[in-house]
Every structure is written in structure tokens, then in C-alpha cells.
Scaffold this motif. Structure first.
Motif, mmCIF file in Angstrom:
data_model
loop_
_atom_site.group_PDB
_atom_site.id
_atom_site.type_symbol
_atom_site.label_atom_id
_atom_site.label_comp_id
_atom_site.label_asym_id
_atom_site.label_seq_id
_atom_site.Cartn_x
_atom_site.Cartn_y
_atom_site.Cartn_z
ATOM 1 N N LYS A 1 0.831 -1.217 0.000
ATOM 2 C CA LYS A 1 0.000 0.000 0.000
ATOM 3 C C LYS A 1 0.863 1.263 0.000
ATOM 4 C CE LYS A 1 -4.344 -1.694 1.892
ATOM 5 N NZ LYS A 1 -4.882 -2.104 0.588
ATOM 6 N N GLY A 2 2.158 1.074 0.329
ATOM 7 C CA GLY A 2 3.085 2.213 0.320
ATOM 8 C C GLY A 2 2.886 3.167 1.469
ATOM 9 N N LYS A 3 2.231 2.666 2.539
ATOM 10 C CA LYS A 3 2.025 3.544 3.700
ATOM 11 C C LYS A 3 1.714 2.695 4.935
ATOM 12 C CE LYS A 3 -2.913 4.015 2.694
ATOM 13 N NZ LYS A 3 -4.025 4.928 2.432
ATOM 14 N N GLY A 4 1.800 3.336 6.121
ATOM 15 C CA GLY A 4 1.403 2.623 7.336
ATOM 16 C C GLY A 4 2.561 2.446 8.302
ATOM 17 N N ILE A 5 2.221 1.969 9.487
ATOM 18 C CA ILE A 5 3.226 1.733 10.546
ATOM 19 C C ILE A 5 2.880 0.443 11.279
ATOM 20 C CG2 ILE A 5 1.929 3.205 12.182
ATOM 21 C CD1 ILE A 5 5.729 3.136 12.148
ATOM 22 N N PHE A 6 3.932 -0.382 11.474
ATOM 23 C CA PHE A 6 3.816 -1.619 12.258
ATOM 24 C C PHE A 6 4.603 -1.404 13.551
ATOM 25 C CE2 PHE A 6 3.455 -6.181 13.005
ATOM 26 C CZ PHE A 6 4.526 -6.415 13.843
ATOM 27 N N LEU A 7 4.033 -1.832 14.677
ATOM 28 C CA LEU A 7 4.827 -1.764 15.911
ATOM 29 C C LEU A 7 4.628 -3.044 16.729
ATOM 30 C CD1 LEU A 7 2.948 0.305 18.560
ATOM 31 C CD2 LEU A 7 2.251 0.548 16.170
ATOM 32 N N TYR A 8 5.707 -3.554 17.233
ATOM 33 C CA TYR A 8 5.665 -4.552 18.290
ATOM 34 C C TYR A 8 6.613 -4.005 19.354
ATOM 35 C CZ TYR A 8 4.361 -8.869 20.517
ATOM 36 O OH TYR A 8 3.790 -9.778 21.376
ATOM 37 N N PRO A 9 6.109 -3.159 20.253
ATOM 38 C CA PRO A 9 6.976 -2.296 21.071
ATOM 39 C C PRO A 9 7.566 -2.995 22.286
ATOM 40 C CG PRO A 9 4.683 -1.900 21.599
ATOM 41 C CD PRO A 9 4.685 -2.941 20.511
ATOM 42 N N HIS A 10 8.386 -2.262 23.034
ATOM 43 C CA HIS A 10 8.804 -2.710 24.365
ATOM 44 C C HIS A 10 7.521 -2.710 25.211
ATOM 45 C CE1 HIS A 10 8.983 1.619 23.866
ATOM 46 N NE2 HIS A 10 8.766 1.778 25.153
ATOM 47 N N LEU A 11 7.379 -3.683 26.083
ATOM 48 C CA LEU A 11 6.181 -3.812 26.901
ATOM 49 C C LEU A 11 6.568 -3.788 28.372
ATOM 50 C CD1 LEU A 11 4.563 -6.784 24.924
ATOM 51 C CD2 LEU A 11 3.923 -4.359 24.726
ATOM 52 N N LYS A 12 5.637 -3.469 29.238
ATOM 53 C CA LYS A 12 5.921 -3.553 30.685
ATOM 54 C C LYS A 12 6.284 -5.016 30.988
ATOM 55 C CE LYS A 12 2.577 0.067 31.844
ATOM 56 N NZ LYS A 12 1.111 0.164 31.973
ATOM 57 N N GLY A 13 7.461 -5.209 31.551
ATOM 58 C CA GLY A 13 7.916 -6.561 31.877
ATOM 59 C C GLY A 13 8.574 -7.270 30.710
ATOM 60 N N LYS A 14 8.526 -6.642 29.501
ATOM 61 C CA LYS A 14 9.185 -7.262 28.334
ATOM 62 C C LYS A 14 9.880 -6.160 27.531
ATOM 63 C CE LYS A 14 7.797 -11.245 25.663
ATOM 64 N NZ LYS A 14 6.813 -11.780 24.713
#
Ligand code: AHG
Ligand code: MN
Ligand code: MN
Length: 315
Positions: free
Chosen positions: A236-249
């Protein structure tokens, strides 16, 4: 749109495209071997046993029979290709070395079947490949010479880059990969966001970031499969994916060598950005083969905003 032989640009198959892009001969051979191996992986997905293998991987995750089968298919093809010095797989505990016939050889870090837990609910999954020169498997992602993935969805597609743009191929009825689109770019606004990880474990900065995306009217698109979720942003040529730092991880979940580095290589080659919230994914020095990192990946603008909001958070 046809060449001197009357071939339309879009009947260009993978091997011809690699040759026309002057990709080094053994790297061309390697990429085509992996593409070929994907046909056997497709067959195992369509017909294979969906049960557990009774073993666990390096991360203590239960391996599915499909994970182990896909891993065997790829390892064998890479071993007998004659151009691979060593491999590391998400499904194996250590680096495996081979005796390549050619001095011009490569090493491969791969996730044979990413999202395998989605097969039983019939969602799209993929194979992720990172390729580096010689046996430099523990180098920074910036040192990769190529990255690719195969997406087993309603259609089977392949995306690759050898550092000169990102190119998409589709599998035709003869199971050949033919060119769909060259020089894919991520230049649009955001539009879609793909938030991985449990929301109740988001830190304050990540929570603020996601709320900002929602206030901008972004649409949530998260399948739980890293390959289709990133593929959507590239196509699609746009957008954002996140798998962030998490509390405890604090390190999030995704693995640096065979998930984040290859995808970051492709996304940067498409004009996007990939960050761990503080620095580019491709500049992270992997300390161990099982290194993980948080990730914000996609349009440059959104990755920059994420860094503004989370860079100074304590993890
Ligand atoms: P794998 O199936 O190779 O273990 O990887 C799954 C990954 C990735 O595909 C996806 O982005 C992430 O796991 C989803 O994690 P959650 O189930 O925690 O959302
Ligand atoms: Mn994976
Ligand atoms: Mn996997």
C-alpha cells in the motif's frame, strides 16, 4: 511495455530479473533456490499436519510439525546449494556450518514459517530470509546483502531486495514467480497502523503514540502475522507496524536476526524507516543469535514520531 522478444515487462521471472539487475551469480542462485524451496513449503502448509512437533525452540515456544518441516526443507536446499557457508534458523538452537563449493558464498538467517500458529485458523503466514556475505551472521543488519520473504496468502507472493530497490513477484499457475511491481516505495501518509503486543502492557509513551494514530483516523490492521502485516505496508506504500517494548518485556518479542533485520532492510530500501524506538534496527549490534528488539517500522514520518515519544522512556 514489451522488450525486443515481445515479452511484456510483467512476464519477467525471478531469475531473469536478478540477472537484469546484475545480481552476483551465486546470490542469484541462492535467491532462486529459496524461491524454489517455497513450493515445497506451500505444499506442506496445504496438506501437512497442523499438530505440535512435541519439541520447543530456542525461545521455549512449542514447535509445530509445520515449523520443523519447513525448517528441514529450507536447511536442505541451502546446504546443497553449494553457495551457503552457514545458517541460523528460528527453529534451531545454534549456527549450522556447511562446506560450500564456491568461495563466493553467503550465510542465511531465516524464519522458515513465521506466524505458523495462524495456519489452523487459515490466516496468511510467511518465510523470512536474511542474507549476508561469507559467514557474517552476527553482523549488524546494515551489513546484509539481501533480504526476502515469501507470503503464503490467498496468492503466493515474493518480495526481495539486494540493495537496489524492493521488487514484488507473484506465483503463477506454473508455480513460477513473475514480476508484479518493481521499486516499491513507502511514501504515503500513515492510513493504517498494526499494533502488536498486549495493549494493557503498553508503556505511557507507546499508549500516547497509538492514541495519536487513532486520533489521526488511522485504521487498525493487525493480523498477528509479521509477513502479511509488513507486506500490507509495502504494497500500500504507507502505514506503521509496531511490536513495542512492553511492561515486563523491554525487548518486545520479535527476533533481530531473522525477523527484524530482513524486514528492516526491505522497508528502508523502500524509503521507509525501522527503529527500536531509539535507533535504526539495522544499526543494532546483535549480542546473541536469539536477540530480540522492540520495533516501529513503516513510513518515516510515523517512525520519527514514535521515537520522539518513546526514546527516553525507561524500559
Ligand atoms: P513465529 O510464528 O515465527 O513465532 O512469529 C510470530 C510473530 C510474528 O509473526 C507476529 O508479528 C507476532 O509473533 C505476533 O505476536 P503476538 O501473538 O504476541 O501478537
Ligand atoms: Mn517468526
Ligand atoms: Mn517461525
Amino acid at each position: 511495455m514489451t522488450d525486443e522478444r515481445g515479452t511484456t515487462k510483467f512476464q519477467v521471472d525471478l531469475r531473469r530479473h536478478l540477472r537484469e539487475c546484475n545480481v552476483e551469480r551465486n546470490l542469484t542462485r541462492l535467491i532462486c533456490e529459496i524461491a524454489d524451496a517455497s513450493k515445497y513449503i506451500i505444499n506442506s502448509i496445504r496438506t501437512g499436519d497442523l499438530g505440535v512437533a512435541g519439541t520447543s525452540n530456542l525461545y521455549g515456544e512449542k514447535q509445530l510439525a509445520l515449523d520443523v518441516l519447513a525448517d528441514r526443507i529450507l536447511e536442505k536446499r541451502l546446504k546443497y546449494s553449494g553457495v551457503v557457508a552457514s545458517v541460523i534458523s528460528e527453529e534451531q538452537d545454534e549456527i549450522i556450518s556447511f562446506e560450500p563449493e564456491h568461495s563466493e558464498c553467503y550465510s542465511v538467517a531465516y524464519d522458515p514459517l513465521d506466524g505458523s500458529s495462524l495456519v489452523d485458523v487459515n490466516l496468511a503466514i510467511g518465510t523470512i530470509i536474511s542474507i549476508c556475505k561469507g559467514d557474517a551472521l552476527l553482523g549488524k543488519g546494515r551489513d546484509q546483502v539481501a533480504a526476502m520473504y515469501i507470503l503464503y496468502g490467498p496468492r503466493t507472493t515474493l518480495m526481495y531486495s539486494t540493495g537496489n530497490g524492493v521488487h514484488e513477484f507473484g506465483m503463477n499457475q506454473l508455480m513460477e514467480y513473475t514480476l508484479v511491481k518493481e521499486n516499491i516505495t513507502i511514501d504515503g501518509d500513515t492510513g493504517i497502523y498494526s499494533p502488536g503486543g498486549q495493549r494493557n502492557l503498553y508503556t505511557e509513551g507507546v499508549e500516547r503514540y497509538v492514541r495519536l494514530l487513532e486520533e489521526q483516523g488511522c485504521k487498525l490492521r493487525y493480523s498477528g502475522g509479521f509477513v502479511p502485516d509488513i507486506n500490507q505496508i509495502l504494497v500500500k506504500g504507507k502505514g506503521i507496524f509496531l511490536y513495542p517494548h512492553l511492561k515486563g518485556k523491554p525487548e518486545g518479542k520479535l527476533r533481530l536476526l531473522y525477523e527484524l533485520n530482513p524486514m528492516a532492510f526491505l522497508v528502508e530500501q523502500a524509503g521507509g524507516a525501522a527503529s527500536d524506538g531509539r535507533m535504526p534496527i539495522l544499526d543494532i549490534e546483535p549480542e546473541t543469535i536469539d536477540a530480540c528488539a522492540p520495533v516501529f517500522m513503516g513510513s518515516k514520518k510515523e517512525v520519527a514520531l514514535a521515537q520522539e515519544l518513546v526514546a527516553n522512556e525507561t524500559r
